[in-house]
Design a protein around this motif. Structure first.
Motif, PDB file in Angstrom:
ATOM      1  N   ILE B  45      -5.025 -41.746  33.685  1.00  0.00           N
ATOM      2  CA  ILE B  45      -4.317 -41.104  34.793  1.00  0.00           C
ATOM      3  C   ILE B  45      -2.942 -41.863  35.297  1.00  0.00           C
ATOM      4  O   ILE B  45      -1.982 -41.174  35.210  1.00  0.00           O
ATOM      5  CB  ILE B  45      -5.262 -41.281  36.106  1.00  0.00           C
ATOM      6  CG1 ILE B  45      -6.474 -40.778  35.750  1.00  0.00           C
ATOM      7  CG2 ILE B  45      -4.738 -40.761  37.339  1.00  0.00           C
ATOM      8  CD1 ILE B  45      -7.471 -40.724  36.787  1.00  0.00           C
ATOM      9  N   ASP B 175     -13.301 -29.395  44.590  1.00  0.00           N
ATOM     10  CA  ASP B 175     -13.268 -30.554  43.719  1.00  0.00           C
ATOM     11  C   ASP B 175     -13.959 -31.799  44.180  1.00  0.00           C
ATOM     12  O   ASP B 175     -13.579 -32.958  43.838  1.00  0.00           O
ATOM     13  CB  ASP B 175     -11.567 -31.306  43.680  1.00  0.00           C
ATOM     14  CG  ASP B 175     -11.096 -31.515  45.027  1.00  0.00           C
ATOM     15  OD1 ASP B 175     -11.855 -31.071  46.086  1.00  0.00           O
ATOM     16  OD2 ASP B 175      -9.965 -32.220  45.158  1.00  0.00           O
ATOM     17  N   ARG B 185     -17.278 -32.383  35.006  1.00  0.00           N
ATOM     18  CA  ARG B 185     -16.192 -32.430  34.119  1.00  0.00           C
ATOM     19  C   ARG B 185     -15.731 -33.964  33.690  1.00  0.00           C
ATOM     20  O   ARG B 185     -15.326 -34.724  34.579  1.00  0.00           O
ATOM     21  CB  ARG B 185     -14.757 -31.603  34.684  1.00  0.00           C
ATOM     22  CG  ARG B 185     -15.135 -30.122  35.162  1.00  0.00           C
ATOM     23  CD  ARG B 185     -15.208 -29.343  33.727  1.00  0.00           C
ATOM     24  NE  ARG B 185     -15.166 -27.981  34.016  1.00  0.00           N
ATOM     25  CZ  ARG B 185     -16.764 -27.318  34.181  1.00  0.00           C
ATOM     26  NH1 ARG B 185     -17.660 -27.992  34.422  1.00  0.00           N
ATOM     27  NH2 ARG B 185     -16.718 -25.972  34.536  1.00  0.00           N
ATOM     28  N   SER B 187     -13.100 -35.863  32.212  1.00  0.00           N
ATOM     29  CA  SER B 187     -11.604 -35.706  31.900  1.00  0.00           C
ATOM     30  C   SER B 187     -10.970 -36.917  32.632  1.00  0.00           C
ATOM     31  O   SER B 187     -11.613 -37.614  33.711  1.00  0.00           O
ATOM     32  CB  SER B 187     -11.195 -34.540  32.957  1.00  0.00           C
ATOM     33  OG  SER B 187      -9.938 -34.437  33.264  1.00  0.00           O
ATOM     34  N   LEU B 188      -9.884 -37.233  31.734  1.00  0.00           N
ATOM     35  CA  LEU B 188      -9.080 -38.251  32.321  1.00  0.00           C
ATOM     36  C   LEU B 188      -9.887 -39.688  32.533  1.00  0.00           C
ATOM     37  O   LEU B 188      -9.507 -40.451  33.345  1.00  0.00           O
ATOM     38  CB  LEU B 188      -8.256 -38.131  33.475  1.00  0.00           C
ATOM     39  CG  LEU B 188      -7.444 -36.654  33.367  1.00  0.00           C
ATOM     40  CD1 LEU B 188      -7.085 -36.456  34.946  1.00  0.00           C
ATOM     41  CD2 LEU B 188      -6.317 -36.726  32.499  1.00  0.00           C
ATOM     42  N   TRP B 192     -15.964 -35.991  37.035  1.00  0.00           N
ATOM     43  CA  TRP B 192     -15.311 -35.375  38.290  1.00  0.00           C
ATOM     44  C   TRP B 192     -16.657 -34.547  38.535  1.00  0.00           C
ATOM     45  O   TRP B 192     -17.176 -33.932  37.851  1.00  0.00           O
ATOM     46  CB  TRP B 192     -14.042 -34.651  38.374  1.00  0.00           C
ATOM     47  CG  TRP B 192     -13.032 -35.424  37.611  1.00  0.00           C
ATOM     48  CD1 TRP B 192     -13.148 -35.843  36.170  1.00  0.00           C
ATOM     49  CD2 TRP B 192     -12.045 -36.147  38.231  1.00  0.00           C
ATOM     50  NE1 TRP B 192     -11.846 -36.600  36.103  1.00  0.00           N
ATOM     51  CE2 TRP B 192     -11.054 -36.715  37.218  1.00  0.00           C
ATOM     52  CE3 TRP B 192     -11.552 -36.099  39.652  1.00  0.00           C
ATOM     53  CZ2 TRP B 192      -9.962 -37.418  37.562  1.00  0.00           C
ATOM     54  CZ3 TRP B 192     -10.406 -36.584  39.991  1.00  0.00           C
ATOM     55  CH2 TRP B 192      -9.877 -37.480  39.050  1.00  0.00           C
ATOM     56  N   TRP B 249      -9.883 -26.201  37.627  1.00  0.00           N
ATOM     57  CA  TRP B 249      -9.889 -27.725  37.310  1.00  0.00           C
ATOM     58  C   TRP B 249      -8.461 -27.756  36.618  1.00  0.00           C
ATOM     59  O   TRP B 249      -7.756 -28.920  36.622  1.00  0.00           O
ATOM     60  CB  TRP B 249     -11.061 -28.246  36.610  1.00  0.00           C
ATOM     61  CG  TRP B 249     -10.846 -29.706  36.123  1.00  0.00           C
ATOM     62  CD1 TRP B 249     -10.789 -30.003  34.815  1.00  0.00           C
ATOM     63  CD2 TRP B 249     -10.801 -30.548  36.900  1.00  0.00           C
ATOM     64  NE1 TRP B 249     -10.649 -31.330  35.040  1.00  0.00           N
ATOM     65  CE2 TRP B 249     -10.708 -31.867  36.248  1.00  0.00           C
ATOM     66  CE3 TRP B 249     -10.821 -30.741  38.487  1.00  0.00           C
ATOM     67  CZ2 TRP B 249     -10.398 -32.912  36.807  1.00  0.00           C
ATOM     68  CZ3 TRP B 249     -10.692 -31.906  39.189  1.00  0.00           C
ATOM     69  CH2 TRP B 249     -10.410 -33.026  37.997  1.00  0.00           C
ATOM     70  N   GLU B 253      -6.191 -30.727  37.369  1.00  0.00           N
ATOM     71  CA  GLU B 253      -5.841 -31.710  36.509  1.00  0.00           C
ATOM     72  C   GLU B 253      -4.305 -32.029  36.298  1.00  0.00           C
ATOM     73  O   GLU B 253      -3.932 -33.059  36.134  1.00  0.00           O
ATOM     74  CB  GLU B 253      -6.504 -31.377  35.040  1.00  0.00           C
ATOM     75  CG  GLU B 253      -6.808 -32.429  34.157  1.00  0.00           C
ATOM     76  CD  GLU B 253      -7.619 -31.952  32.933  1.00  0.00           C
ATOM     77  OE1 GLU B 253      -7.291 -30.778  32.570  1.00  0.00           O
ATOM     78  OE2 GLU B 253      -8.271 -32.766  32.683  1.00  0.00           O
TER      79      GLU B 253
END
Lengths: 84, 280
Positions: B45, B175, B185, B187-188, B192, B249, B253
């Motif tokens: 991130i 979210d 999810r 991610s990064l 999430w 998303w 994102e």
């Protein structure tokens, strides 16, 4: 073949929603986490399906947590919709 | 008075100058050690010192703007930071029925709600009504329901469905997990938790949805409004909702990756120290 009562329709639609279709459903069985485990998204599906089956349109003023908590509450909700 | 935010906000300088002042301060790296540590721990991130400067500025600028909004004499200066989007596609969708405004916890808070309330839309907002700031426009057209009250969550979903069916507008975020169920999810570099409520409503009611965000762009707050294209109707229910959430998303994102000044969750990094240092 007789027309289903509202109570029978509610019980049938609830049963279709459940992953354990043999679950015991009484008028006072809690629909939520403390009973049949139907969450808010499941409740939405349930209510919209009941509207479709019965042709009744629910109204905001009758919607309470209590009305959505048990099969008996849903039956009352549909009866109120039928009186509008 | 402690903290840089109250000091800058009380400086008497025009708001644009105050924001510029904070940007200059951010460039020095002042009080960013904690952010740099967080950045090291979250390399997918956060990237380097420029990221930290922008993230720090976002937290501080948010605090200064909130102080302006809370003061009736200075409120207008903060609201003048807003750039509204072209609403034509959104307004056209409204002609056909209820519309979902899917937002996220990004950018300076409550700006989007302000704009939608000002537009006098038949609005239903998923929010903690006890937390609404006094500077929001008073309106009789809006209804506020709290998605975090477990006992009321089913009522919220059904009332929202009826509202959309009447042609109303829903403002809600997907979210964060609000109920028992969530969609994850990865991610990064982290997981999430997304809420399935909005896609369930979009699918069952066939309601068009827009990803609408109020975000810092330079020293201004720009509202973006992008249609979330509905997945194919022949998909299975869960797959449809997952596809809808993927589209939502994707837009969120992009912001998380590209604009650290809009990461509201950074305020939670050692929040006590941030509050002491910034006075937010």
């Amino acid at each position: 073949m007789h027309a289903m009562s509202l109570a029978e329709t509610v019980a049938a639609v609830i049963r279709e929603q459940l992953t354990a279709p043999d679950a015991v459903i009484t008028p006072d069985t809690p629909l939520g986490a403390d009973g049949l485990g139907i969450d808010s998204v499941g409740c939405l599906e349930l209510v919209l399906e009941l509207e479709r089956r019965t042709g009744l349109a629910l109204r905001d003023e009758h919607l309470t947590a209590e009305a959505l908590a048990t099969p008996a509450g849903l039956v009352r909700l549909l009866e109120q919709a039928g009186q509008n | 008075m402690t903290g840089i935010v109250p000091a800058v906000a009380a400086s008497g300088l025009p708001l644009a100058w105050q924001l510029g002042l904070l940007r200059g301060l951010a460039a020095t790296g002042w009080r960013q050690r904690r952010l740099r540590q967080w950045a090291k721990e979250h390399p997918q991130i956060a990237r380097g010192r420029p990221w930290c400067r922008r993230a720090w500025w976002g937290v501080a600028a948010g605090g200064v703007v909130q102080r302006h909004l809370a003061d009736p004499r200075r409120r207008l200066a903060a609201l003048r930071l807003l750039d509204e989007p072209d609403w034509s596609e959104f307004d056209a969708a409204r002609q056909a029925g209820g519309v979902i405004v899917a937002t996220a916890h990004l950018g300076p808070p409550k700006f989007l709600m302000h704009v939608l309330l000002e537009r006098r839309l038949p609005l239903l907002v998923w929010t903690n009504a006890a937390d609404l700031p006094a500077w929001l426009p008073a309106t009789t057209e809006a209804t506020f329901l709290d998605p975090l009250l477990p006992a009321e969550r089913s009522v919220l979903m059904v009332k929202t469905a009826l509202h959309l069916r009447r042609g109303g507008v829903l403002l809600g975020a997907a979210d964060m997990q609000t109920g028992g169920r969530s969609r994850e999810r990865d991610s990064l570099g982290r997981q999430w938790h997304l809420s399935p409520g909005l896609p369930a409503l979009a699918r069952r009611l066939g309601a068009p949805a827009f990803l609408v965000l109020a975000l810092w762009r330079g020293n201004r707050v720009r509202i973006s409004c992008e249609r979330i294209e509905a997945p194919a109707t022949d998909m299975a229910e869960e797959a449809w909702e997952d596809a809808w959430l993927d589209r939502y998303w994707g837009g969120v994102e992009d912001v998380v990756v590209s604009s650290p000044e809009n990461l509201r969750f950074l305020r939670g990094i050692d929040a006590g120290r941030f509050r002491r240092e910034l006075g937010t």
